[in-house]
Write a protein that holds these residues in place. Structure first.
Motif, PDB file in Angstrom:
ATOM      1  N   ILE A   1       3.310  -0.477   9.853  1.00 31.28           N
ATOM      2  CA  ILE A   1       3.485  -0.393  11.296  1.00 31.28           C
ATOM      3  C   ILE A   1       2.262  -0.944  12.024  1.00 31.28           C
ATOM      4  CG2 ILE A   1       3.919   1.136  13.259  1.00 31.28           C
ATOM      5  CD1 ILE A   1       6.267   0.913  11.283  1.00 31.28           C
ATOM      6  N   LEU A   2       1.091  -0.381  11.768  1.00 33.61           N
ATOM      7  CA  LEU A   2      -0.120  -0.783  12.477  1.00 33.61           C
ATOM      8  C   LEU A   2      -0.531  -2.222  12.161  1.00 33.61           C
ATOM      9  CD1 LEU A   2      -2.490  -0.062  14.317  1.00 33.61           C
ATOM     10  CD2 LEU A   2      -3.678   0.862  12.306  1.00 33.61           C
ATOM     11  N   VAL A   3      -0.761  -2.498  10.884  1.00 34.41           N
ATOM     12  CA  VAL A   3      -1.242  -3.830  10.483  1.00 34.41           C
ATOM     13  C   VAL A   3      -0.198  -4.906  10.772  1.00 34.41           C
ATOM     14  CG1 VAL A   3      -1.930  -5.244   8.518  1.00 34.41           C
ATOM     15  CG2 VAL A   3      -2.826  -2.926   8.740  1.00 34.41           C
ATOM     16  N   THR A   4       1.058  -4.620  10.525  1.00 31.93           N
ATOM     17  CA  THR A   4       2.097  -5.622  10.772  1.00 31.93           C
ATOM     18  C   THR A   4       2.298  -5.871  12.267  1.00 31.93           C
ATOM     19  OG1 THR A   4       3.821  -3.913  10.631  1.00 31.93           O
ATOM     20  CG2 THR A   4       3.326  -5.155   8.629  1.00 31.93           C
ATOM     21  N   SER A   5       2.068  -4.861  13.098  1.00 30.59           N
ATOM     22  CA  SER A   5       2.167  -5.059  14.552  1.00 30.59           C
ATOM     23  C   SER A   5       1.080  -6.013  15.031  1.00 30.59           C
ATOM     24  CB  SER A   5       2.041  -3.718  15.279  1.00 30.59           C
ATOM     25  OG  SER A   5       3.122  -2.863  14.956  1.00 30.59           O
TER      26      SER A   5
ATOM     27  N   VAL B   1       1.155   8.355   5.962  1.00 32.89           N
ATOM     28  CA  VAL B   1      -0.074   7.704   6.423  1.00 32.89           C
ATOM     29  C   VAL B   1      -0.128   6.243   5.971  1.00 32.89           C
ATOM     30  CG1 VAL B   1      -2.595   7.698   6.233  1.00 32.89           C
ATOM     31  CG2 VAL B   1      -1.369   9.856   6.549  1.00 32.89           C
ATOM     32  N   THR B   2       0.141   6.006   4.687  1.00 30.28           N
ATOM     33  CA  THR B   2       0.039   4.634   4.168  1.00 30.28           C
ATOM     34  C   THR B   2       1.114   3.726   4.763  1.00 30.28           C
ATOM     35  OG1 THR B   2       1.337   5.260   2.209  1.00 30.28           O
ATOM     36  CG2 THR B   2      -1.074   5.297   2.002  1.00 30.28           C
ATOM     37  N   CYS B   3       2.294   4.281   5.005  1.00 30.08           N
ATOM     38  CA  CYS B   3       3.362   3.479   5.603  1.00 30.08           C
ATOM     39  C   CYS B   3       3.000   3.116   7.042  1.00 30.08           C
ATOM     40  CB  CYS B   3       4.684   4.242   5.557  1.00 30.08           C
ATOM     41  SG  CYS B   3       6.102   3.258   6.118  1.00 30.08           S
TER      42      CYS B   3
ATOM     43  N   TRP C   1      12.523   2.160   7.806  1.00 27.73           N
ATOM     44  CA  TRP C   1      11.993   3.014   6.743  1.00 27.73           C
ATOM     45  C   TRP C   1      11.021   4.059   7.296  1.00 27.73           C
ATOM     46  CZ3 TRP C   1      10.942  -1.923   3.440  1.00 27.73           C
ATOM     47  CH2 TRP C   1      12.107  -2.253   2.735  1.00 27.73           C
ATOM     48  N   PHE C   2      10.168   3.642   8.225  1.00 23.43           N
ATOM     49  CA  PHE C   2       9.202   4.584   8.794  1.00 23.43           C
ATOM     50  C   PHE C   2       9.920   5.680   9.574  1.00 23.43           C
ATOM     51  CE2 PHE C   2       5.960   5.852  11.999  1.00 23.43           C
ATOM     52  CZ  PHE C   2       5.020   6.359  11.101  1.00 23.43           C
ATOM     53  N   GLY C   3      11.003   5.302  10.245  1.00 21.77           N
ATOM     54  CA  GLY C   3      11.803   6.304  10.948  1.00 21.77           C
ATOM     55  C   GLY C   3      12.384   7.335   9.991  1.00 21.77           C
ATOM     56  N   LEU C   4      12.876   6.877   8.840  1.00 18.42           N
ATOM     57  CA  LEU C   4      13.407   7.798   7.838  1.00 18.42           C
ATOM     58  C   LEU C   4      12.305   8.722   7.297  1.00 18.42           C
ATOM     59  CD1 LEU C   4      15.788   5.497   5.734  1.00 18.42           C
ATOM     60  CD2 LEU C   4      16.406   7.152   7.510  1.00 18.42           C
ATOM     61  N   ILE C   5      11.119   8.161   7.093  1.00 17.08           N
ATOM     62  CA  ILE C   5       9.999   8.963   6.592  1.00 17.08           C
ATOM     63  C   ILE C   5       9.614  10.029   7.612  1.00 17.08           C
ATOM     64  CG2 ILE C   5       7.552   8.900   5.941  1.00 17.08           C
ATOM     65  CD1 ILE C   5       8.092   6.062   4.832  1.00 17.08           C
ATOM     66  N   CYS C   6       9.529   9.631   8.887  1.00 16.20           N
ATOM     67  CA  CYS C   6       9.195  10.586   9.943  1.00 16.20           C
ATOM     68  C   CYS C   6      10.255  11.682  10.044  1.00 16.20           C
ATOM     69  CB  CYS C   6       9.060   9.869  11.285  1.00 16.20           C
ATOM     70  SG  CYS C   6       7.593   8.828  11.423  1.00 16.20           S
ATOM     71  N   LYS C   7      11.519  11.299   9.943  1.00 14.66           N
ATOM     72  CA  LYS C   7      12.600  12.282   9.997  1.00 14.66           C
ATOM     73  C   LYS C   7      12.485  13.272   8.838  1.00 14.66           C
ATOM     74  CE  LYS C   7      17.647  12.706  10.141  1.00 14.66           C
ATOM     75  NZ  LYS C   7      17.705  13.740   9.084  1.00 14.66           N
ATOM     76  N   GLY C   8      12.215  12.738   7.637  1.00  9.70           N
ATOM     77  CA  GLY C   8      12.052  13.613   6.482  1.00  9.70           C
ATOM     78  C   GLY C   8      10.864  14.547   6.637  1.00  9.70           C
TER      79      GLY C   8
ATOM     80  N   LEU D   1       0.811  -1.219   0.000  1.00  8.97           N
ATOM     81  CA  LEU D   1       0.000   0.000   0.000  1.00  8.97           C
ATOM     82  C   LEU D   1       0.844   1.267   0.000  1.00  8.97           C
ATOM     83  CD1 LEU D   1      -2.952   1.159   0.270  1.00  8.97           C
ATOM     84  CD2 LEU D   1      -2.536   1.200   2.754  1.00  8.97           C
ATOM     85  N   SER D   2       1.986   1.221   0.659  1.00  8.08           N
ATOM     86  CA  SER D   2       2.825   2.421   0.744  1.00  8.08           C
ATOM     87  C   SER D   2       3.763   2.579  -0.445  1.00  8.08           C
ATOM     88  CB  SER D   2       3.654   2.398   2.039  1.00  8.08           C
ATOM     89  OG  SER D   2       4.574   1.314   2.014  1.00  8.08           O
TER      90      SER D   2
END
Length: 250
Positions: A184-188, A177-179, A229-236, A146-147
């Motif tokens: 994160i959410l669904v995989t957790s 949002v999609t990531c 990857w999500f950490g990099l996206i949040c940082k960006g 999805l992301s």
């Protein structure tokens, strides 16, 4: 277990389809964008490869989320045949083959992280397509696609000179949002369900070791990569909005 004939044909057709999308991409972008025409050949191939990923991610994510929301695939199902999920896995297998072929042809469009991800994904998609087992968790992997459209389309926007546009901003929000939802959410939730099977069910021991270990260690590997990857996206995201405000004040 092995690939059924239908799934072999699906994987081969998938590989040929994504190779064709890659081959047709230059004609599309030459028609759509003056910026694309002025790019060096290597950067054009990068755009073409990412466009193929956008199309693939859109298609497979739609199938996977349909399977998740509209069909019965219980998380506790260990030996369970879900034809749609095995079909998705065969499509993904073919896509990965096409990507690795293009990586061999154009090494500059990839890196070691990309190749290691694809090699492991190739093996896990082969397991998911070959064995009528753990379909809930195989489908979760495809839901992560999805992301991908927003993530890879972001690079296309950069290459075509839209980095300072509103499209780039909205793309970044969509990616965040999609990531979060798919990686994160669904995989957790899926990881918690998998842990319950490992700890409280004997059914997992009925699977061949290479199948059960594929899902257990694959979950660990992909969770690590997803959080990275999500950490990099949040940082960006933070750097773009709050960093811009700081520069304006200075």
């Amino acid at each position: 277990m092995s690939f059924e004939t239908f799934l072999v044909v699906t994987a081969a057709s998938s590989c040929a389809t994504w190779m064709a999308v890659f081959a047709l991409s230059p004609a599309l972008f030459t028609w759509l964008s003056l910026s694309y025409r002025s790019l060096p050949n290597g950067r054009q191939r990068l755009v073409d490869n990412h466009f193929k990923t956008v199309v693939h991610g859109t298609f497979v994510a739609a199938l996977a989320w349909y399977a998740y929301t509209c069909t019965e695939i219980p998380p506790e199902g260990v030996w369970l045949n879900a034809p749609l999920v095995r079909f998705e896995s065969a499509i993904y297998f073919g896509y990965l083959l096409s990507d690795l072929i293009q990586t061999a042809m154009y090494p500059h469009v990839s890196n070691i992280e990309f190749v290691s991800h694809h090699v492991l994904s190739l093996y896990s998609s082969f397991i998911a397509a070959s064995y009528p087992a753990m379909p809930y968790y195989a489908n979760i992997c495809h839901m992560m696609q999805l992301s991908n459209p927003s993530g890879f389309f972001r690079v296309i926007l950069e290459e075509l000179g839209f980095k300072d546009s509103k499209y780039y901003v909205w793309n970044g929000i969509t990616l965040l949002v999609t990531c979060f939802i798919s990686r994160i959410l669904v995989t957790s939730i899926a990881t918690i369900n998998l842990a319950k099977i490992v700890l409280f069910q004997d059914a997992l021991s009925q699977l061949p070791f290479h199948v059960s270990s594929c899902y257990i260690f694959g979950s660990l590997f992909f969770n690590i990569m997803n959080y990275y990857w999500f950490g990099l996206i949040c940082k960006g995201f933070v750097d773009y909005f709050w960093g811009k405000e700081t520069k304006q004040k200075l």
